[in-house]
Structures are given as structure tokens and as C-alpha cells.
Design a protein around this motif. Structure first.
Motif, mmCIF file in Angstrom:
data_model
loop_
_atom_site.group_PDB
_atom_site.id
_atom_site.type_symbol
_atom_site.label_atom_id
_atom_site.label_comp_id
_atom_site.label_asym_id
_atom_site.label_seq_id
_atom_site.Cartn_x
_atom_site.Cartn_y
_atom_site.Cartn_z
ATOM 1 N N GLU A 56 2.588 4.950 4.983
ATOM 2 C CA GLU A 56 1.491 4.444 4.176
ATOM 3 C C GLU A 56 1.424 2.935 4.348
ATOM 4 O O GLU A 56 2.280 2.196 3.872
ATOM 5 C CB GLU A 56 1.704 4.810 2.708
ATOM 6 C CG GLU A 56 1.627 6.315 2.440
ATOM 7 C CD GLU A 56 1.771 6.649 0.972
ATOM 8 O OE1 GLU A 56 1.857 5.692 0.148
ATOM 9 O OE2 GLU A 56 1.795 7.848 0.632
ATOM 10 N N GLN B 125 -4.628 -1.266 4.653
ATOM 11 C CA GLN B 125 -5.663 -1.111 5.679
ATOM 12 C C GLN B 125 -5.606 -2.212 6.734
ATOM 13 O O GLN B 125 -5.707 -1.945 7.935
ATOM 14 C CB GLN B 125 -7.047 -1.077 5.026
ATOM 15 C CG GLN B 125 -8.155 -0.669 5.978
ATOM 16 C CD GLN B 125 -7.967 0.739 6.512
ATOM 17 O OE1 GLN B 125 -7.780 1.683 5.745
ATOM 18 N NE2 GLN B 125 -8.013 0.890 7.836
ATOM 19 N N ASP C 62 -4.809 -1.560 10.625
ATOM 20 C CA ASP C 62 -5.798 -1.882 11.656
ATOM 21 C C ASP C 62 -5.184 -2.753 12.745
ATOM 22 O O ASP C 62 -5.467 -2.563 13.943
ATOM 23 C CB ASP C 62 -6.995 -2.596 11.022
ATOM 24 C CG ASP C 62 -7.878 -1.657 10.199
ATOM 25 O OD1 ASP C 62 -7.720 -0.428 10.330
ATOM 26 O OD2 ASP C 62 -8.710 -2.172 9.429
#
Length: 313
Positions: A238, A241, A245
Motif C-alpha cells: 500500500e 499515490q 506513480d
């Protein structure tokens, strides 16, 4: 006597002369079984191997070529072509495995971080396994071994006993420092943050402590630090973002810059983990039709560089 690729980079593929092969076959029976001191090959075994290998004059030149291929400018991996030795001795003969171990000891110290496994670990083909695992049948994405240890192995090595009889599974390698250099400044900054984690850490020896979280760019400004990357973290960890990326962008650049080749029986691939990440293309379809005893088989061993020679402090 040693065939070298005609370019300015260190040779990636090292062929042995017939004279050297004959001499190595002759000393193969004199190489003793290895003794371990904890996780590492003992000094006595190392010295015995080195003495016997150096008694063959051509070995010194080959060993120097190997070390240059692994640590010289532009290098970072090598494939020793030991196929004729494998044919002469048999890949299941202890003499052949000792010769491969002795060659590895010319570059660094063999060790096993897994006390429950032997010095050489089998990587066979298991159809029921996760296809992306080293023993699976699918694409094994770019990674460094033991990415979550504070002192990963300096070298990972793979000895090909049997290639995929159906013709699949070429090895892939990529220079992560070159890939990082093609990224944006913002992506590099994100990769340098301690925001990444992957896998578990259990019953491991000789590789330091668990590193969690860790930066992907771990002291790699000089081009000699680890790029702590495994593509599996994109699916199984986890991540925020922005950090995900940046890691995905790196994964794409690694694929863009990859080299690929097929290991044949007796080929011994040694990878400097500070210079290259490794992986494997998918095996050919139809593996369920191949008898287990005929499927692709690699043996893996790890190496620790001597102090001051590209090893972690």
C-alpha cells in the motif's frame, strides 16, 4: 583465450578456452566440499579454492575479466559460459558445482542468507505457484533480491542447469541508475523518500536488519548505491499515490532499457545488485506437458563483496 565482446564496455559473456576447460576438469575432483561458518563459506574453504584455482595459470586472467565485468565502468553483470564443463562433468556432479562456487569465490564471498536452505538454492518450475514468482511460469518483473534488508547481497547469481525445454524464460536485466537518470526531478525526489516497503523479513542471516520503510534511491547518487526496487511492490504494497506513480514510472523505464538473453545449460549469471536489477520473461506455454524432471531449473547463490569493494558498510 577469453573471447570478449568488441566494444568498450566490460564483457558480459565470458567464454573459456578448451585448454582452460581441460585444466578445470582435472582439478575439479580436488576441490573440497565447502564448510560454512554461520551463513558464509569458511576462510579455509575460500583459501583452498583460491589456491587450487590459481594453480591453473589461465584462471587468473579469467577471474580478472570477471571482476572487471562486474565492477568496471559500464559493467555490472557477467555470464560465465561453463556449458562444456557441465557436459563433461554433469550438472548433478558435485565437482561441477564446486567449480562454479570456486569461480564465484574469485569475485566475492559465497553465503546463504537462508539457514533452512543450502548454499545453492533450487529454483525449479512449479505450475501451482504464483506465476510472477521466481519458481512460477509467468513474467518475473524487475527486482533486487532481499530488497527489504539493510544489507542485501551485493551479488545474486543464477546457474542454469536446464533451460525451458519449450524455449521460453529468457533472463532480463536493466541498469536502474540509467533508468533513474531519465526520470523527472520530482519523481527522483519521491523515490529518495523512505516511503516504500515490500515483503516479510523472517529467519534471515548475514543481511542486516529489516528495512521498513525504505527509500528506493538509497545512497545511489554516486551510481554505486542500491536502487531498492521490486516491481511487485506496485501490486502488493500500500503506497501513497505520488510515490506509487514515481515507482511505476521507474518500472517503465527499466523495461525500456532492458537487455534480454537466454541462459543455456552451464551458463552462470552473476549480477552486481548495485548496478543491475534482474528478472525473467514468461516461460513458454504448455509447461504442464513437461515432466517435472525436465522443466527449467536454476540454482541460486548469493555473494558478499569483500569489505571496501562495493559492499555495504
Amino acid at each position: 583465450m577469453i573471447l570478449i565482446q568488441p566494444d568498450s564496455r566490460p564483457p558480459a559473456f565470458i567464454n573459456l578456452s578448451k585448454e582452460l576447460e581441460a585444466a578445470l576438469i582435472e582439478i575439479g575432483g580436488a576441490l573440497p566440499a565447502w564448510d560454512m561458518a554461520g551463513s558464509f563459506l569458511t576462510d579455509a574453504t575460500l583459501k583452498r579454492y583460491q589456491a587450487l584455482m590459481e594453480s591453473v595459470p589461465l584462471v587468473k586472467e579469467t577471474a580478472a575479466t570477471l571482476r572487471h565485468a562486474l565492477t568496471g565502468k559500464g559493467g555490472g553483470y557477467a555470464v560465465l559460459r561453463l556449458g562444456n564443463l557441465a557436459k563433461a562433468l554433469g550438472t548433478d556432479d558435485d565437482r561441477f558445482l564446486r567449480l562454479a562456487t570456486a569461480f564465484a569465490a574469485e569475485a566475492a564471498v559465497p553465503f546463504s542468507p537462508f539457514p533452512r536452505w543450502p548454499l545453492w538454492k533450487d529454483i525449479g518450475v512449479k505450475i501451482e505457484k504464483d506465476p510472477g514468482k521466481s519458481s512460477g511460469i509467468g513474467y518475473n518483473a524487475f527486482h533486487m533480491d532481499l530488497v527489504n534488508a539493510t544489507r542485501p547481497p551485493d551479488y545474486t547469481t543464477l546457474l542454469c542447469v536446464r533451460p525451458d525445454p519449450l524455449g521460453g524464460g529468457p533472463s532480463i536485466l536493466s541498469d536502474p541508475h540509467a533508468a533513474v537518470a531519465r526520470l523527472s526531478e520530482n519523481s527522483r525526489a519521491l523515490l529518495a523518500e523512505s516511503a516504500y516497503h515490500y515483503g516479510t523479513f523472517f529467519d534471515l542471516h548475514g543481511v542486516g536488519e529489516e528495512y521498513k520503510p525504505f527509500p528506493i534511491l538509497d545512497g545511489s547518487d554516486s551510481g554505486e548505491g542500491f536502487v531498492r526496487f521490486t516491481a511487485k511492490m506496485l501490486e502488493r504494497s500500500e503506497l501513497g499515490q505520488a510515490h506509487a506513480d514515481a515507482a511505476k514510472e521507474l518500472a517503465e523505464e527499466l523495461v525500456r532499457g532492458q537487455v534480454s538473453f537466454m541462459l543455456q545449460s552451464g551458463d552462470y549469471l552473476i549480477v552486481n545488485q548495485r548496478r543491475f536489477l534482474h528478472g525473467r520473461e514468461a516461460l513458454h506455454s504448455g509447461q504442464e506437458s513437461v515432466p517435472v524432471a525436465d522443466r527449467r531449473l536454476l540454482l541460486q547463490m548469493f555473494l558478499r563483496a569483500p569489505a571496501g569493494v562495493g559492499s555495504a558498510a
